[in-house]
Motif scaffolding. Structure first.
Motif, PDB file in Angstrom:
ATOM      1  N   MET A 177       0.814  -1.224   0.000  1.00  0.00           N
ATOM      2  CA  MET A 177       0.000   0.000   0.000  1.00  0.00           C
ATOM      3  C   MET A 177       0.842   1.267   0.000  1.00  0.00           C
ATOM      4  SD  MET A 177      -1.873  -2.499   1.449  1.00  0.00           S
ATOM      5  CE  MET A 177      -2.812  -2.691   2.942  1.00  0.00           C
ATOM      6  N   ASN A 178       1.929   1.294   0.765  1.00  0.00           N
ATOM      7  CA  ASN A 178       2.734   2.501   0.879  1.00  0.00           C
ATOM      8  C   ASN A 178       4.211   2.158   0.903  1.00  0.00           C
ATOM      9  OD1 ASN A 178       0.784   2.169   3.438  1.00  0.00           O
ATOM     10  ND2 ASN A 178       0.289   4.120   2.483  1.00  0.00           N
ATOM     11  N   ASN A 179       4.994   3.103   0.445  1.00  0.00           N
ATOM     12  CA  ASN A 179       6.438   3.090   0.677  1.00  0.00           C
ATOM     13  C   ASN A 179       6.936   4.516   0.442  1.00  0.00           C
ATOM     14  OD1 ASN A 179       9.306   3.094  -0.516  1.00  0.00           O
ATOM     15  ND2 ASN A 179       9.189   1.164   0.587  1.00  0.00           N
ATOM     16  N   PRO A 180       7.624   5.103   1.425  1.00  0.00           N
ATOM     17  CA  PRO A 180       8.031   6.506   1.293  1.00  0.00           C
ATOM     18  C   PRO A 180       8.914   6.751   0.073  1.00  0.00           C
ATOM     19  CG  PRO A 180       8.452   5.701   3.522  1.00  0.00           C
ATOM     20  CD  PRO A 180       8.013   4.517   2.722  1.00  0.00           C
ATOM     21  N   GLY A 200       9.530  -1.743  -6.768  1.00  0.00           N
ATOM     22  CA  GLY A 200      10.508  -1.977  -5.707  1.00  0.00           C
ATOM     23  C   GLY A 200      11.124  -0.654  -5.281  1.00  0.00           C
ATOM     24  N   PRO A 201      11.443  -0.496  -3.995  1.00  0.00           N
ATOM     25  CA  PRO A 201      12.025   0.775  -3.524  1.00  0.00           C
ATOM     26  C   PRO A 201      13.330   1.124  -4.228  1.00  0.00           C
ATOM     27  CG  PRO A 201      11.408  -0.633  -1.671  1.00  0.00           C
ATOM     28  CD  PRO A 201      11.196  -1.443  -2.899  1.00  0.00           C
ATOM     29  N   GLN A 202      14.164   0.142  -4.506  1.00  0.00           N
ATOM     30  CA  GLN A 202      15.448   0.400  -5.175  1.00  0.00           C
ATOM     31  C   GLN A 202      15.226   0.969  -6.585  1.00  0.00           C
ATOM     32  OE1 GLN A 202      18.774  -0.347  -4.195  1.00  0.00           O
ATOM     33  NE2 GLN A 202      19.598   0.241  -6.178  1.00  0.00           N
ATOM     34  N   THR A 247       8.958   9.290  -5.496  1.00  0.00           N
ATOM     35  CA  THR A 247       9.109   9.227  -6.957  1.00  0.00           C
ATOM     36  C   THR A 247       7.786   9.596  -7.638  1.00  0.00           C
ATOM     37  OG1 THR A 247      10.719   7.486  -6.599  1.00  0.00           O
ATOM     38  CG2 THR A 247       9.919   7.770  -8.851  1.00  0.00           C
ATOM     39  N   GLU A 248       6.686   9.121  -7.068  1.00  0.00           N
ATOM     40  CA  GLU A 248       5.360   9.501  -7.595  1.00  0.00           C
ATOM     41  C   GLU A 248       5.141  11.003  -7.523  1.00  0.00           C
ATOM     42  OE1 GLU A 248       2.467   7.341  -5.305  1.00  0.00           O
ATOM     43  OE2 GLU A 248       2.473   5.673  -6.735  1.00  0.00           O
ATOM     44  N   LYS A 249       5.629  11.594  -6.451  1.00  0.00           N
ATOM     45  CA  LYS A 249       5.467  13.039  -6.279  1.00  0.00           C
ATOM     46  C   LYS A 249       6.228  13.794  -7.378  1.00  0.00           C
ATOM     47  CE  LYS A 249       5.705  16.092  -2.375  1.00  0.00           C
ATOM     48  NZ  LYS A 249       6.327  16.319  -1.065  1.00  0.00           N
ATOM     49  N   ALA A 250       7.413  13.304  -7.695  1.00  0.00           N
ATOM     50  CA  ALA A 250       8.207  13.941  -8.759  1.00  0.00           C
ATOM     51  C   ALA A 250       7.497  13.791 -10.116  1.00  0.00           C
ATOM     52  CB  ALA A 250       9.598  13.335  -8.805  1.00  0.00           C
ATOM     53  N   LEU A 251       6.981  12.587 -10.377  1.00  0.00           N
ATOM     54  CA  LEU A 251       6.256  12.365 -11.639  1.00  0.00           C
ATOM     55  C   LEU A 251       4.971  13.187 -11.672  1.00  0.00           C
ATOM     56  CD1 LEU A 251       6.768   8.508 -11.929  1.00  0.00           C
ATOM     57  CD2 LEU A 251       7.579  10.193 -13.598  1.00  0.00           C
TER      58      LEU A 251
END
Ligand code: PLP
Length: 367
Positions: free
Chosen positions: A50-53, A231-233, A58-62
């Motif tokens: 559901m979440n990952n900071p 994936g976070p990476q 990255t979503e915020k940048a997009l």
């Protein structure tokens, strides 16, 4: 000062707002599946599906680039699947371009059709004629991959809306810096960030964006329930790459324009497509809706053997599928069964200084 420039500048300063004194300036890579979660779980990260900071940053940048709510996916196809499964149901009709990215058609034919969606295809060039009545979803790709035909987004999205359908635009070949489908009336934008946005040929990623809250909610629910989360990476690498997208894109497109002009004048080259050239059939529409001609060029060499020899002889063109990387690359699309001539090459211009690149291309064409 264009909106693209303002967004590109703001992107470089995203994420500083919440920092405490002494905090790391770069984005933390939060490699976790779960979070410390005693008691009431509302309002905090709970579980990695559901979440990952990191992927939220990255979503915020997009989202800044798209100027719209955005959801990140682990590949372009995962984003396209989310958009299609979130908008279609049994009994619906879906229109796809017959000359666009072929995996989208395979996905629809192999998985949507068996669930009762009627899948129809049509050449990109015919989208200007309208005729969208009865389609629940119209999928548009412009410039199309690999043929680089240009579809008028404002006119097509308006016609789809007037027929009561949802328009989904695959903006992979231009990125949000080169073309803004949501501003031109699209309901959903999908893109493969594997290409220019990640740009270093080391990450797969994709995203969806929409200004319709119901559509974004539905695609978010699809991701949460069916599980295609980044994936976070990978998200971290994409976040890092987005900071240089504007300079990379500018160099790639400027070089592509120069190379396209010279290839068009070369006697070994036929049927060159580059929407940035005034001679290209897509140019009148491209001028209205694209900020540049892009970094992809399509052209025919005499036959399969000539095209393969060119690829083997040019040390500054990588023979790879995919595009949008730092290095120039090209491939003979007929090897995947695309409906193009056997000697057709799709060339993706990279970051090499342009005169060095042209010298290598010119020498390989002479052999
Ligand atoms: C590459 C591509 C995709 C698929 O993206 P992946 O990241 O490989 O899943 C979709 N649409 C277009 C136009 C593409 O070029």
């Amino acid at each position: 000062m264009s909106g693209d420039e303002v967004r590109a500048a703001r992107l470089l300063h995203l994420g500083v707002e919440g920092l405490s004194k002494g905090a790391a300036r770069s984005l933390p890579l939060v490699q976790t599946s779960t979070f410390h979660l005693p008691g009431d779980p509302a309002g905090v990260p709970g579980y990695g599906r559901m979440n990952n900071p990191t992927w939220e940053a990255t979503e915020k940048a997009l989202a800044l680039l798209e100027d719209a709510p955005t959801r990140l996916f682990p590949s372009g196809m995962a984003a396209i699947a989310a958009a299609l499964f979130a908008t279609l149901k049994a009994g619906d009709r879906l229109l796809l371009p017959s000359d666009g990215y072929y995996t989208t058609r395979l996905l629809a034919e192999d998985f949507l059709a068996p669930f009762g969606v009627t899948v129809e295809t049509r050449g990109s060039a015919t989208f200007a004629e309208g005729g969208f009545d009865g389609f629940a979803v119209v999928f548009i790709e412009t410039p199309s991959n690999p043929g680089l035909d240009v579809i008028d987004l404002a006119a097509t999205c308006a016609a789809v809306r007037a027929s009561g359908g949802v328009s989904i635009v695959d903006n992979t070949t231009m990125t949000a810096l080169g073309q803004r489908p949501l501003d031109l009336g699209a309901d959903i934008v999908v893109a493969s960030d594997t290409k220019a946005p990640a740009g270093h040929s080391d990450v797969l990623a994709g995203h969806v964006a929409s200004r319709d809250p119901a559509l974004i909610d539905r695609m978010t629910l699809w991701r949460k329930l069916s599980g295609p989360i980044p994936g976070p990476q990978e998200a971290w690498l994409l976040h890092r790459s987005l900071e240089t997208l504007e300079v990379r894109f500018e160099r790639m497109c400027a070089s592509a324009h120069v190379i396209a002009e010279r290839l068009a004048a070369h006697s070994a080259v036929a049927n060159l497509r580059y929407p940035g050239l005034p001679t290209d059939p897509g140019h009148p529409v491209a001028r209205r809706q694209m900020t540049t001609g892009g970094f992809l060029i399509g052209f025919d060499l005499a036959d399969e053997a000539t095209a393969e020899a060119f690829l083997a002889d040019c040390p500054l063109i990588d023979p790879t599928t995919s595009f949008g990387g730092t290095h120039s690359s090209a491939e003979r699309r007929a090897r995947w069964g695309d409906a193009v001539a056997p000697g057709f090459l799709r060339l993706s211009i990279g970051l090499e200084p342009v005169e060095v690149l042209w010298t290598a291309i010119d020498a390989a064409l002479a052999r």
